[in-house]
Write a protein that holds these residues in place. Structure first.
Motif, PDB file in Angstrom:
ATOM      1  N   TRP A  15       2.369   6.181  -7.261  1.00 32.50           N
ATOM      2  CA  TRP A  15       1.094   6.735  -7.561  1.00 32.50           C
ATOM      3  C   TRP A  15       1.542   8.339  -7.741  1.00 32.50           C
ATOM      4  O   TRP A  15       1.211   8.732  -8.660  1.00 32.50           O
ATOM      5  N   TYR A  23      -3.643  -2.345  -6.696  1.00 34.17           N
ATOM      6  CA  TYR A  23      -4.536  -0.998  -6.934  1.00 34.17           C
ATOM      7  C   TYR A  23      -5.738  -1.474  -7.642  1.00 34.17           C
ATOM      8  O   TYR A  23      -6.974  -1.193  -7.510  1.00 34.17           O
ATOM      9  N   ASN A  68      -9.652  -1.214  -6.386  1.00 31.23           N
ATOM     10  CA  ASN A  68     -10.677  -0.349  -6.989  1.00 31.23           C
ATOM     11  C   ASN A  68     -11.823  -1.173  -7.808  1.00 31.23           C
ATOM     12  O   ASN A  68     -13.025  -0.636  -7.567  1.00 31.23           O
ATOM     13  N   ILE A 111       2.158   1.675  -3.622  1.00 27.59           N
ATOM     14  CA  ILE A 111       1.257   2.346  -4.325  1.00 27.59           C
ATOM     15  C   ILE A 111       1.398   3.979  -4.195  1.00 27.59           C
ATOM     16  O   ILE A 111       1.212   4.628  -5.041  1.00 27.59           O
ATOM     17  N   ASP A 113       0.787  -1.117  -0.038  1.00 28.99           N
ATOM     18  CA  ASP A 113      -0.011  -0.066  -0.027  1.00 28.99           C
ATOM     19  C   ASP A 113       1.009   1.259   0.100  1.00 28.99           C
ATOM     20  O   ASP A 113       0.425   2.142  -0.734  1.00 28.99           O
TER      21      ASP A 113
END
Lengths: 193, 193
Positions: free
Chosen positions: A21, A62, A66, A17, A14
DNA sequence: CTTATTCAGGAACGATTGTTCCGTTTAATC
DNA sequence: GATTAAACGGAACAATCGTTCCTGAATAAG
C-alpha cells in the motif's frame, strides 16, 4: 509430524498490505517484504509463491476487509445518507491523519497495475462492481426512506458517490493536507443527495 | 563548430510522455526509453541527465500542454458550463477510445510517485493549485453570467469538479469501457452546477 | 528417540536495473 | 582541409532485482 507454523498467515498478509500500500508493487522489493513481514526469504516464498501472488492475495484481503466494513455499516443503517456521510468523513480523517499518505490501496493498485496485470484487473473490476451494487442498494433504501433525493436514479448516484470516493483517495495520495479542500468536496457531493 | 542535433528535444519528450504515461515510472526501463525515443543510450543521458530528470521534464511538459488547452478553452468560452461539459465529454471519449487505457499522466504520477519524490510532489501540487484557480475563475464567470448555480461557492464547485475529473481518469485507468458509467457520473456532476 | 516438517539464515542464481565510458562517425564552422 | 562538438552503437559497470537452494536448528506427533 511437523513443526507448527510460527507466524500467522493473515497477520503476515496484513503486513504485506501495509508495505504494498505504501510503496506500490514495483516500488516494493523482495528484501522490503522479508524485512517488513519478519519471515525468512524461504518461508515467504514457500507460503505465498511469488511476489505477484502475494500482492494479489494482499489486495484481495484488503478488498474483503473494506467491503465487509462498508456493507455492514450500510446494511445496519437507519439513515443511509448520514451513514454515507460518516463514511466520507472517515475517509477524510484518514487522509489527514495518515502521515505517510497512503491513499487507497485499491485505487493505487488500479492505477499502477490494472492495465498490465490481468489478475489485478479482475480484482479491481470485481471491487468496482460490488461497491456499485452496495451503494446502489443503499441509495435505493435512502430514497425509499425519504432521506435521499429521488431526482436522480439510484445507480447514477451510486456511481457518482463512488467516483468522488476515488477522487478523494487520489487527493490523499497527492499529499493534500488542507481539510477545507476535502470538506468542500464532501459538501458539494452531499448537496446533491 | 559542432554537429547539429539530429533529433528534436521536444519530440523526444513527447515520446517519453507516451511511454511513462503508459507504463509508469518504475515500470519503464532505460531500455524502453532507448527503444521508444529512438536515441542512443548516450544521447539520452547526455541530453536529459538521468531517468528521474527525464520523467520530471516529461510531466512538466504534459502539465503545461494540458493546462494551456483547458485554460484557453475556458477563457474564450461564452458559456462556461457548456465548455466544462465539453471538457468532461472529451475526457470520456478519450477514456473509451484509448485502447491502452492510459488514464491521466498527472493522476498516475501522483499516485505512483508523489509521496516518494519531492520534485514530482511539487509538480503535482502546482498542477492542483493552478487547475483549482482555473476552475474557480471559470465557475465565477459562469455564475455571473447566470449559467451556473450560485447556491455553492465558486471554489467549492471548482474543487468538486476537479475531484470528479480525477475520479473519471482513475476509472479510465481501471479499464472501464461502459460509456454509461461515465455518462452517469457526468450527468450527476452537472446537475449540481 | 525417531521422524517429519517448518522455520531462519544466507549464499547464490541469472536477469535486469540505471548509468558510464569509449571509440567512431557525422557534420558544421573556421 | 583542419577543428570541434555532437550523436552514435555498444561494451561494460556495479547494484539490485526476484527467485531458488542448501544447511541446520526447532518443534510437533508417532
Amino acid at each position: 509430524m511437523a513443526r507448527t507454523k510460527e507466524f500467522n498467515e493473515d497477520q503476515a498478509l496484513d503486513k504485506a498490505i501495509e508495505i504494498f500500500w505504501h510503496k506500490g508493487y514495483n516500488g516494493t522489493s523482495a528484501q522490503d517484504l522479508v524485512t517488513h513481514l519478519g519471515l525468512s526469504r524461504s518461508s515467504l516464498y514457500d507460503t505465498f509463491g511469488d511476489k505477484q501472488k502475494l500482492f494479489s492475495k494482499s489486495l484481495q484481503r484488503y478488498q474483503q476487509q473494506n467491503q465487509d466494513a462498508v456493507k455492514e455499516l450500510l446494511d445496519k443503517s437507519e439513515n443511509v445518507k448520514e451513514t454515507l456521510h460518516a463514511i466520507f468523513k472517515q475517509a477524510v480523517i484518514e487522509s489527514l491523519e495518515d502521515r505517510i499518505t497512503k491513499g487507497c490501496f485499491m485505487v493505487n493498485s488500479s492505477v499502477e497495475l490494472a492495465m498490465h496485470d490481468e489478475e489485478i484487473a479482475k480484482i479491481v473490476k470485481s471491487n468496482s462492481q460490488t461497491m456499485e451494487e452496495v451503494f446502489t442498494n443503499a441509495v435505493k433504501k435512502g430514497q425509499e426512506a425519504g432521506h435521499i433525493s429521488k431526482q436522480q436514479d439510484a445507480r447514477v448516484l451510486a456511481r457518482f458517490i463512488f467516483n468522488n470516493y476515488s477522487g478523494i483517495r487520489v487527493l490523499a495520495r497527492t499529499g493534500e493536507r488542507d481539510k477545507q479542500v476535502y470538506d468542500d468536496i464532501v459538501k458539494a457531493v452531499f448537496s446533491l443527495l
